[in-house]
Design a protein around this motif. Sequence first.
Motif, PDB file in Angstrom:
ATOM      1  N   ALA A  71       0.877  -1.062   0.044  1.00 22.64           N
ATOM      2  CA  ALA A  71      -0.006   0.081   0.010  1.00 22.64           C
ATOM      3  C   ALA A  71       0.838   1.325  -0.025  1.00 22.64           C
ATOM      4  CB  ALA A  71      -0.886  -0.109   1.195  1.00 22.64           C
ATOM      5  N   ASP A  72       0.455   2.330  -0.915  1.00 23.03           N
ATOM      6  CA  ASP A  72       1.083   3.549  -0.626  1.00 23.03           C
ATOM      7  C   ASP A  72       0.775   4.504   0.452  1.00 23.03           C
ATOM      8  OD1 ASP A  72      -1.191   4.153  -2.052  1.00 23.03           O
ATOM      9  OD2 ASP A  72      -0.304   5.657  -3.559  1.00 23.03           O
ATOM     10  N   VAL A  73      -0.786   4.316   0.672  1.00 22.85           N
ATOM     11  CA  VAL A  73      -1.184   4.946   1.949  1.00 22.85           C
ATOM     12  C   VAL A  73      -2.190   4.230   2.403  1.00 22.85           C
ATOM     13  CG1 VAL A  73      -2.710   7.046   2.033  1.00 22.85           C
ATOM     14  CG2 VAL A  73      -1.385   7.261   0.496  1.00 22.85           C
ATOM     15  N   ALA A  74      -1.985   4.160   3.716  1.00 24.96           N
ATOM     16  CA  ALA A  74      -2.665   3.159   4.800  1.00 24.96           C
ATOM     17  C   ALA A  74      -2.993   4.086   5.943  1.00 24.96           C
ATOM     18  CB  ALA A  74      -1.823   1.928   5.076  1.00 24.96           C
ATOM     19  N   LEU A  75      -4.266   3.568   6.485  1.00 24.01           N
ATOM     20  CA  LEU A  75      -4.813   4.076   7.642  1.00 24.01           C
ATOM     21  C   LEU A  75      -5.239   2.938   8.610  1.00 24.01           C
ATOM     22  CD1 LEU A  75      -6.335   6.014   9.854  1.00 24.01           C
ATOM     23  CD2 LEU A  75      -8.153   5.952   8.400  1.00 24.01           C
ATOM     24  N   ALA A  76      -4.402   3.031   9.697  1.00 25.11           N
ATOM     25  CA  ALA A  76      -4.651   1.687  10.767  1.00 25.11           C
ATOM     26  C   ALA A  76      -5.290   2.221  11.813  1.00 25.11           C
ATOM     27  CB  ALA A  76      -3.242   1.224  10.863  1.00 25.11           C
ATOM     28  N   ILE A  77      -6.362   1.613  12.367  1.00 26.32           N
ATOM     29  CA  ILE A  77      -7.140   1.954  13.514  1.00 26.32           C
ATOM     30  C   ILE A  77      -7.327   0.903  14.518  1.00 26.32           C
ATOM     31  CG2 ILE A  77      -9.542   3.171  14.262  1.00 26.32           C
ATOM     32  CD1 ILE A  77      -9.947   3.691  11.188  1.00 26.32           C
ATOM     33  N   GLY A  78      -7.078   1.277  15.795  1.00 26.22           N
ATOM     34  CA  GLY A  78      -7.088   0.555  16.743  1.00 26.22           C
ATOM     35  C   GLY A  78      -6.354  -0.817  16.711  1.00 26.22           C
ATOM     36  N   THR A  79      -5.005  -0.573  16.421  1.00 20.31           N
ATOM     37  CA  THR A  79      -4.212  -1.726  16.437  1.00 20.31           C
ATOM     38  C   THR A  79      -2.851  -1.242  16.769  1.00 20.31           C
ATOM     39  OG1 THR A  79      -2.759  -3.670  15.228  1.00 20.31           O
ATOM     40  CG2 THR A  79      -3.814  -1.504  13.916  1.00 20.31           C
ATOM     41  N   ASP A  80      -1.972  -2.066  17.419  1.00 17.41           N
ATOM     42  CA  ASP A  80      -0.423  -1.630  17.582  1.00 17.41           C
ATOM     43  C   ASP A  80       0.216  -2.052  16.509  1.00 17.41           C
ATOM     44  OD1 ASP A  80      -0.633  -4.410  18.065  1.00 17.41           O
ATOM     45  OD2 ASP A  80       0.085  -4.032  20.221  1.00 17.41           O
ATOM     46  N   LEU A  81      -0.113  -2.879  15.729  1.00 18.61           N
ATOM     47  CA  LEU A  81       0.652  -3.078  14.349  1.00 18.61           C
ATOM     48  C   LEU A  81       1.851  -4.093  14.768  1.00 18.61           C
ATOM     49  CD1 LEU A  81       0.382   0.082  12.184  1.00 18.61           C
ATOM     50  CD2 LEU A  81      -0.869  -1.862  12.092  1.00 18.61           C
ATOM     51  N   ASP A  82       1.589  -4.909  15.853  1.00 16.85           N
ATOM     52  CA  ASP A  82       2.860  -5.706  16.058  1.00 16.85           C
ATOM     53  C   ASP A  82       3.022  -6.692  15.142  1.00 16.85           C
ATOM     54  OD1 ASP A  82       0.567  -7.503  16.407  1.00 16.85           O
ATOM     55  OD2 ASP A  82       0.711  -7.742  18.543  1.00 16.85           O
ATOM     56  N   ASP A  83       3.716  -7.949  15.553  1.00 11.62           N
ATOM     57  CA  ASP A  83       4.135  -8.826  14.514  1.00 11.62           C
ATOM     58  C   ASP A  83       3.110  -9.948  13.950  1.00 11.62           C
ATOM     59  OD1 ASP A  83       4.474  -9.767  17.115  1.00 11.62           O
ATOM     60  OD2 ASP A  83       6.133 -10.905  16.954  1.00 11.62           O
ATOM     61  N   VAL A  84       2.224 -10.071  15.233  1.00 12.43           N
ATOM     62  CA  VAL A  84       0.929 -10.847  14.973  1.00 12.43           C
ATOM     63  C   VAL A  84       0.222 -10.371  13.841  1.00 12.43           C
ATOM     64  CG1 VAL A  84      -0.888 -11.989  16.001  1.00 12.43           C
ATOM     65  CG2 VAL A  84       1.121 -12.028  17.209  1.00 12.43           C
ATOM     66  N   SER A  85      -0.126  -8.965  13.907  1.00 16.07           N
ATOM     67  CA  SER A  85      -0.940  -8.458  13.027  1.00 16.07           C
ATOM     68  C   SER A  85      -0.253  -8.012  11.745  1.00 16.07           C
ATOM     69  CB  SER A  85      -1.193  -6.947  13.964  1.00 16.07           C
ATOM     70  OG  SER A  85      -1.786  -7.066  15.031  1.00 16.07           O
TER      71      SER A  85
END
Length: 207
Positions: A71-85
């Motif tokens: 993705a060139d633009v991403a919006l992540a909501i409500g996650t810590d973006l850890d390795d599982v995610s």
Amino acid sequence: RRGARRPLLVIGTACRPASDELVRLVDALQIPFVTTPQAKGVVSERHPFSLRTCGMSASQWARRYMKGEGADVALAIGTDLDDVSTAGTPPIGPGGWLAHADVDAEVIGRNFPTGLGIVCGARELAAALAERFEEGGPVAGGPRMAATAREGSAFDNPGFQRDESLPIAPHRVVADLQTAVPEATFVTDIGEHMLFALHYIQADDAR
């Protein structure tokens, strides 16, 4: 960023209480979205913009869209973006721009370069963004991007529901369980079976 060529919405587990608002946001944006493993089902995986789950045991659709160019633009909501995610499916590709929203300011920018950090609850942010995009119109080209990413099967074993191998394969067990009790709420412990459940269960709502 309306000029995005490959936009992506990443829905995390903190969005589970805000399922209605997230559905509204997805419908307003009209871009591909993924859920983290713990957010599976927050928006139905049958939704035409769903690439199913990312990260651990990710769907083939998510892998296809998020690997390589990404993705060139991403919006992540409500996650810590850890390795599982995010394992194997980073939210942004090389040189991509990430907006990251969470109630915990400490997780923003922890694992990925972040162009915009937003400390906010999922319900409030999703509702505000949905209203804005309902007024201004969806992101151009989103439906085409989602349809392209969803070509082919989402599953590692496309024929898993009909696998006749013996002993019975784990993906066939998952399929038969869901067919037998379609309204059930599924709960898994930690183990290899969790990976099969994440990948093969069709989650249609936030339960």
